[in-house]
Design an enzyme around this catalytic site. Structure first.
Site, PDB file in Angstrom:
ATOM      1  N   SER A  24      -4.120  -9.905 -13.298  1.00 58.30           N
ATOM      2  CA  SER A  24      -3.772  -9.179 -14.527  1.00 58.30           C
ATOM      3  C   SER A  24      -4.301  -9.944 -15.727  1.00 58.30           C
ATOM      4  CB  SER A  24      -2.248  -9.027 -14.637  1.00 58.30           C
ATOM      5  OG  SER A  24      -1.883  -8.546 -15.912  1.00 58.30           O
ATOM      6  N   TYR A  50       5.787 -14.210 -14.340  1.00 58.23           N
ATOM      7  CA  TYR A  50       4.748 -13.252 -13.965  1.00 58.23           C
ATOM      8  C   TYR A  50       3.381 -13.724 -14.458  1.00 58.23           C
ATOM      9  CZ  TYR A  50       2.210  -8.835 -13.535  1.00 58.23           C
ATOM     10  OH  TYR A  50       1.296  -7.867 -13.216  1.00 58.23           O
ATOM     11  N   GLY A 105      -1.434   0.366  -5.131  1.00 55.18           N
ATOM     12  CA  GLY A 105      -1.770   0.107  -3.735  1.00 55.18           C
ATOM     13  C   GLY A 105      -1.902   1.380  -2.925  1.00 55.18           C
ATOM     14  N   ALA A 147       0.805  -1.233   0.000  1.00 54.66           N
ATOM     15  CA  ALA A 147       0.000   0.000   0.000  1.00 54.66           C
ATOM     16  C   ALA A 147       0.830   1.271   0.000  1.00 54.66           C
ATOM     17  CB  ALA A 147      -0.924   0.004   1.219  1.00 54.66           C
ATOM     18  N   ASN A 148       2.142   1.158   0.049  1.00 53.90           N
ATOM     19  CA  ASN A 148       2.952   2.379   0.162  1.00 53.90           C
ATOM     20  C   ASN A 148       3.362   2.980  -1.178  1.00 53.90           C
ATOM     21  OD1 ASN A 148       4.800   0.464  -0.629  1.00 53.90           O
ATOM     22  ND2 ASN A 148       6.220   0.771   1.069  1.00 53.90           N
TER      23      ASN A 148
END
Length: 428
Positions: free
Chosen positions: A272, A304, A151, A146-147
């Site tokens: 994604s 990924y 996010g 979240a930083n």
């Protein structure tokens, strides 16, 4: 890589063609005929007044459907009574008053079944627009990663609307800076930090233990953190980094947090469209395929893609397992090649992301689908769905393969147990 980008764009454009075919372009059918007025009762029921005939009815005169509104006023509004006894409403944020009930702007149709909802937003919508008028006071959310990036915009949007947001991040200093920025916008924003390193399953366990010391419930769990374009790297647990950070640790985190989730709580899995290009299938899936032990057959792009397919498979399987608990689980694609810190691990990816930046979503737009899945009233009871641009769409055929989902679930549990055992989470 060029083929990959083209396929992403094709998928994006194909989605919009499907959307145009099955979704209304606007909410114009909600427009009232001349002479009609929409009103709300104290308990939140909506009714309609025909001024020509002086009649009233509970169903919309055009759609024939009933609507309800929240019993609470929208965020920042206050109900007042004038000296002569007339009811009026004050919007403190915009410093204006009105005699119209502001709840009517956020009325929602009563649903015949859980998945009966219409699209209200699209790819250009901002996360803050999704939350317009919403008061999330009393709600608790955990957001991984979240930083920064998507996010951060997700956390910021929720916190600005009163939600208590737990930043589940590895870098405490960067997280403190991110929270300070939010508090410059809203001084009374409630933000907390609990350290979480998704490269270590024991860190996940410690995170949940620390969460338990501070909180009794969890309304929203947003599995947002992810890595992309890494060179071959093993975590301290001995698993391939992309697989563990993007899928395995998030799965373990979710299962450990189950006791804090209750009926109506929401789990949001950020995946994604890349999941469509995974090479994992029922005949190829194995622990080695998911988490290779050497760089011999490793390609960061495919790692990924595979991790994003794992996200969808996990989310859909979890939705089935938790449906009888009333916990809502949905999966989403935030946007194509959004300019975040996701591309930070290789200069070539940073270059490609910079080139396409003018043609992709902003971070606020990319966060909108996460916020929508976490808060939209119309998604109450709607679980096991995949969203793109705040609109439901179908994930890949592989993502909907129940046998593949079961194999992944069992393999993932075994890999977690191998590190945590004999105190592992086990099946759930």
């Amino acid at each position: 890589l060029g083929l990959y980008i083209n396929l992403e764009c094709i998928s994006y454009n194909s989605f919009h063609r499907v959307k145009m075919a099955v979704m209304p372009d606007s909410d114009s059918e909600d427009e009232l005929p001349p002479g009609w007025e929409e009103r709300a009762t104290v308990d939140g029921s909506v009714y309609y007044v025909n001024h020509a005939t002086k009649g009233t009815q509970w169903t919309h005169p055009r759609t024939g459907k009933k609507k309800v509104v929240s019993g609470d006023l929208p965020f920042g509004w206050e109900k007042c009574v004038s000296e002569d006894g007339k009811l009026f409403y004050v919007d403190h944020a915009n410093r204006r008053t009105t005699y119209s009930d502001p709840r009517l702007a956020f009325a929602t149709e009563e649903k015949e079944h859980a998945q009966d909802f219409r699209q209200r937003f699209d790819g250009s919508t901002l996360a803050l627009q999704v939350l317009h008028g919403r008061d999330l006071a009393g709600k608790v959310a955990i957001i991984t990663g979240a930083n920064t990036g998507i996010g951060y915009e997700t956390a910021r949007s929720l916190a600005l609307h009163g939600c208590q947001v737990v930043f589940a991040c590895r870098d405490i200093k960067k997280t403190e800076i991110a929270i300070d920025k939010i508090k410059q916008e809203r001084t009374n924003a409630i933000c907390d930090i609990i350290e979480l390193d998704l490269a270590r399953l024991h860190s996940v366990k410690t995170f949940v233990a620390n969460f338990k010391l501070r909180y009794k419930k969890l309304d929203m769990l947003i599995l947002n953190a992810g890595v992309f374009g890494l060179p071959f790297t093993l975590t301290p647990d001995g698993y391939e980094m992309t697989f563990q950070v993007n899928h395995l640790s998030h799965m373990y985190l979710t299962l450990l947090l189950e006791p804090f989730l209750c009926h109506g709580s929401r789990v949001v899995v950020v995946s994604s469209e890349s999941h469509r290009f995974s090479n994992i299938s029922g005949s190829t899936i194995s622990q080695t395929a998911l988490s290779p032990m050497s760089a011999t057959h490793y390609w960061s792009m495919m790692a990924y893609n595979n991790s994003k397919l794992c996200n969808v498979l996990f989310g859909l399987e979890l939705a089935k397992k938790w449906e009888n608990k009333g916990i809502i689980v949905n999966i989403l694609h935030p946007g194509n090649m959004v300019s975040s810190h996701l591309s930070r691990n290789w200069w070539f990816f940073r270059l490609i992301f910079a080139v396409v930046r003018p043609f992709t979503k902003s971070l606020q737009q990319a966060a909108s689908t996460s916020v929508y899945c976490a808060t939209a009233p119309e998604l109450e009871g709607a679980t096991g769905l995949y969203f793109n641009n705040c609109c439901r769409c179908e994930p890949s055929a592989a993502a909907q393969d129940p046998e593949l989902a079961k194999i992944l679930w069992d393999l993932s549990n075994d890999m977690i147990q191998a590190i945590i055992s004999p105190e592992g989470q086990g099946d759930s």
